[in-house]
Design an enzyme around this catalytic site. Sequence first.
Site, PDB file in Angstrom:
ATOM      1  N   ASP A  12      -8.200 -18.885 -58.689  1.00 31.37           N
ATOM      2  CA  ASP A  12      -9.108 -19.816 -58.905  1.00 31.37           C
ATOM      3  C   ASP A  12     -10.537 -19.481 -59.556  1.00 31.37           C
ATOM      4  O   ASP A  12     -11.036 -18.906 -59.026  1.00 31.37           O
ATOM      5  CB  ASP A  12      -9.310 -20.692 -57.686  1.00 31.37           C
ATOM      6  CG  ASP A  12     -10.268 -21.957 -57.942  1.00 31.37           C
ATOM      7  OD1 ASP A  12      -9.774 -22.954 -58.262  1.00 31.37           O
ATOM      8  OD2 ASP A  12     -11.590 -21.649 -57.608  1.00 31.37           O
ATOM      9  N   ASP A 108      -8.165 -24.187 -64.423  1.00 30.16           N
ATOM     10  CA  ASP A 108      -8.889 -23.068 -63.789  1.00 30.16           C
ATOM     11  C   ASP A 108      -8.200 -22.203 -62.660  1.00 30.16           C
ATOM     12  O   ASP A 108      -8.636 -21.687 -61.836  1.00 30.16           O
ATOM     13  CB  ASP A 108     -10.115 -23.553 -63.309  1.00 30.16           C
ATOM     14  CG  ASP A 108     -10.160 -24.720 -62.155  1.00 30.16           C
ATOM     15  OD1 ASP A 108      -8.815 -25.018 -62.124  1.00 30.16           O
ATOM     16  OD2 ASP A 108     -10.918 -25.418 -61.817  1.00 30.16           O
ATOM     17  N   GLU A 109      -6.876 -22.509 -62.535  1.00 26.24           N
ATOM     18  CA  GLU A 109      -6.160 -21.937 -61.409  1.00 26.24           C
ATOM     19  C   GLU A 109      -4.727 -21.366 -62.156  1.00 26.24           C
ATOM     20  O   GLU A 109      -4.078 -21.926 -62.873  1.00 26.24           O
ATOM     21  CB  GLU A 109      -5.338 -22.972 -60.565  1.00 26.24           C
ATOM     22  CG  GLU A 109      -6.520 -23.444 -59.704  1.00 26.24           C
ATOM     23  CD  GLU A 109      -6.026 -24.683 -58.729  1.00 26.24           C
ATOM     24  OE1 GLU A 109      -5.899 -24.602 -57.744  1.00 26.24           O
ATOM     25  OE2 GLU A 109      -5.711 -25.710 -59.382  1.00 26.24           O
TER      26      GLU A 109
END
Lengths: 421, 116
Positions: A12, A108-109
């Site tokens: 993350d 974002d992961e």
Amino acid sequence: MPGKSRTIFLVDCQSFYASVEKALNPELEGKPVAVAGDPERRSGIILAACPLAKAKGVTTAERLGEALSKCRDLVIIKPSMQRYIDYSMRISEIYESYSDLVEAYSIDEQFIDVTGSLHLYGGDPEALARMIQLHVKEAIGVHTRFGISDSKVLAKQACDNFAKKNESGIYVLERERLADSLWRLPVNKMFMVGSRMTAHFERMGIRTIGDLAQTPLAQLKQRMRQRFGKNSDVQAEVCWRIANGIDDSPVKPGTHMGEKSVGHMMTLPRDYGTRDELKVIVLELCELVARRCRSIGKMGRTLSVGCQGADFDRPTGFSRQMTLPYPSHVTNDLYYNAMSLFDRHWDGLPVRRVGISVTGFQTDDQYQLVMDDNRERLGALEAAMDRLKDKYGDAVIMRAVSKTAAGQAQDRAMKIGGHYK
Amino acid sequence: MGDSKKLTAGGNWLWEDSRMMLPEHKLAQNEHQRELRRRERKHIDEAEWADIAMAFSASLQLHKLITIRMFDPFEETRIEGVVERVDQFGGRFMVDGEWFPFHDIEGAVLADMEDN
């Protein structure tokens, strides 16, 4: 146990949008920074806040005004969505230099399955995580947090519950030690459990993830059936498996290629109350959906249309679907059928949000011809428009109605996800 | 989350159904995956060209069935048929009424040779 021997990372990016902005602008070093939507279009909320801003009480999704009242020197930056996508792709490429099994879960992961390449880096998952963390920090300027385990669902929960909260940003969640770690957490910390589900579990006497994991599955199904009806067995088993970390799903790099549906939704800048205005929006959404279908070489058979009123707490509107006369990826085919659904189900009340989606795909290289078939002639015209838009941007050619006051296509052409590119 | 497909062994539904991805990000991911599959043009040495020329000549003169491997950046493509014309000046050849460029040829073999 499925996936016992795998080593999966869920990585993350911390405060992703804000971190990208800080990485790009060294003058922001040491200042509290937040990325926030456009206040004039009702999207004036905090999308991301850097750790310095969070330390002053700024939280994601709160209103801009509230954030500024807590942190007067907060630097507000408008989002640049294309930039964040570009950075996310650059981060994917870094991960791919360590394993070819990388799957984006959100902007974002990302999941990385390092089972096959771990031995090349000494065999220690934590050491490899540190190496990748440093690589991303040096190349992109973004701090990453690593949840590590033997399945995707445990890696995700390791990241959300532990890696994001410790100093190193790395946490190994060992299956053998779930009772001392994940299972001690309250059930609302479990992946896929929101506030409503938490309330239900609490009324069932399930307070921790461990309570859920240790409830025999048959008993859990029975208790959930009493609460949600007989169709809740699958939901019960999904929850039980998540609590126990049972997940053999692969890290699938091409997962986005096999889209099962294509949809677009638009939140309007004001209430639209007339059919003439809403027709424009339905047409613009059908254009977007049809274009995406063409881009993946698919024609859809099932069309869904949804409208929502302005007051999301007192829902009005409808959501209906229909089978198209023939599979299509032509705007006019989608539009005429979407309008027939709309005319049948719209209650005449003001609308704030409209969505169109298409499912039931087949490939577009072979199809059965029918009478009054638009696909050949209009399909060729739209393919030519697609090429123009690919080359010069979405605003290069649009229908005349999009230039009316109701039209949103011009504004939308400058945006991604409702925020400026 | 009450869908039985989420329980299918080896499936990815739990993640595919719960992820939040911007359409533009999905497109970028798909384009990236496509680029990862991009193939390089194969170098053909003199001996291979001689074999290809012989197969072409047999197909053209004796109307023999030929399989020609053609370059495509993303997938393996083959042409099967009989070479009907060769346009040396234009750098192209015709199979079943359709012209193809010489420079995309990666290999050619006569069908009766392929069986052996």
